[in-house]
Design an enzyme around this catalytic site. Structure first.
Site, PDB file in Angstrom:
ATOM      1  N   HIS A   1       0.870  -1.160   0.000  1.00 40.27           N
ATOM      2  CA  HIS A   1       0.000   0.000   0.000  1.00 40.27           C
ATOM      3  C   HIS A   1       0.912   1.215   0.000  1.00 40.27           C
ATOM      4  O   HIS A   1       1.381   1.645   1.037  1.00 40.27           O
ATOM      5  CB  HIS A   1      -0.905  -0.007   1.231  1.00 40.27           C
ATOM      6  CG  HIS A   1      -1.769  -1.225   1.302  1.00 40.27           C
ATOM      7  ND1 HIS A   1      -2.836  -1.407   0.466  1.00 40.27           N
ATOM      8  CD2 HIS A   1      -1.710  -2.321   2.081  1.00 40.27           C
ATOM      9  CE1 HIS A   1      -3.403  -2.561   0.722  1.00 40.27           C
ATOM     10  NE2 HIS A   1      -2.742  -3.137   1.706  1.00 40.27           N
ATOM     11  N   HIS A  14      -4.717  -1.016   7.643  1.00 44.67           N
ATOM     12  CA  HIS A  14      -4.957  -0.906   6.208  1.00 44.67           C
ATOM     13  C   HIS A  14      -5.129   0.563   5.839  1.00 44.67           C
ATOM     14  O   HIS A  14      -5.681   1.349   6.615  1.00 44.67           O
ATOM     15  CB  HIS A  14      -6.213  -1.699   5.845  1.00 44.67           C
ATOM     16  CG  HIS A  14      -6.336  -1.980   4.390  1.00 44.67           C
ATOM     17  ND1 HIS A  14      -6.679  -1.025   3.471  1.00 44.67           N
ATOM     18  CD2 HIS A  14      -6.137  -3.124   3.694  1.00 44.67           C
ATOM     19  CE1 HIS A  14      -6.708  -1.557   2.264  1.00 44.67           C
ATOM     20  NE2 HIS A  14      -6.387  -2.840   2.382  1.00 44.67           N
TER      21      HIS A  14
END
Length: 96
Positions: free
Chosen positions: A26, A67
């Site tokens: 990410h 996340h």
């Protein structure tokens, strides 16, 4: 389904898993927000560019411990409030 560890030799099983596996990252911080030296200012406007804002994970200066999705939602909500304020399109009291 993937390779069966009960059928393959340990080395062959590991080789198949390595061949089939990949990682996903990410990416954050490529256009980071910082008071001094960041690519965007506190209003998410790109420095030295006019009429351009960055509204994605690239403005997060550090990789979050969770996340990135939740952080991006927060950035997007804040960005929408900033744009509304800039264009005089209503109150954004809930985002402050």
């Amino acid at each position: 389904l993937g390779p069966d560890p009960d059928v393959l030799a340990a080395e062959e099983f590991e080789a198949k898993i390595r061949a089939l596996s990949s990682f996903y990252s990410h990416v954050v911080g490529t256009a980071s927000f910082a008071k001094d030296g960041g690519a965007v200012d506190s209003q998410l406007r790109v420095r030295s560019a006019r009429g351009l804002r960055v509204v994605d994970a690239s403005v997060i200066p550090y990789v979050p411990t969770a996340h990135t999705q939740a952080a991006v939602y927060v950035i997007a909500e804040r960005a929408s409030a900033l744009v509304k304020d800039a264009w005089g399109l209503g109150s954004t009291q809930s985002c402050r």
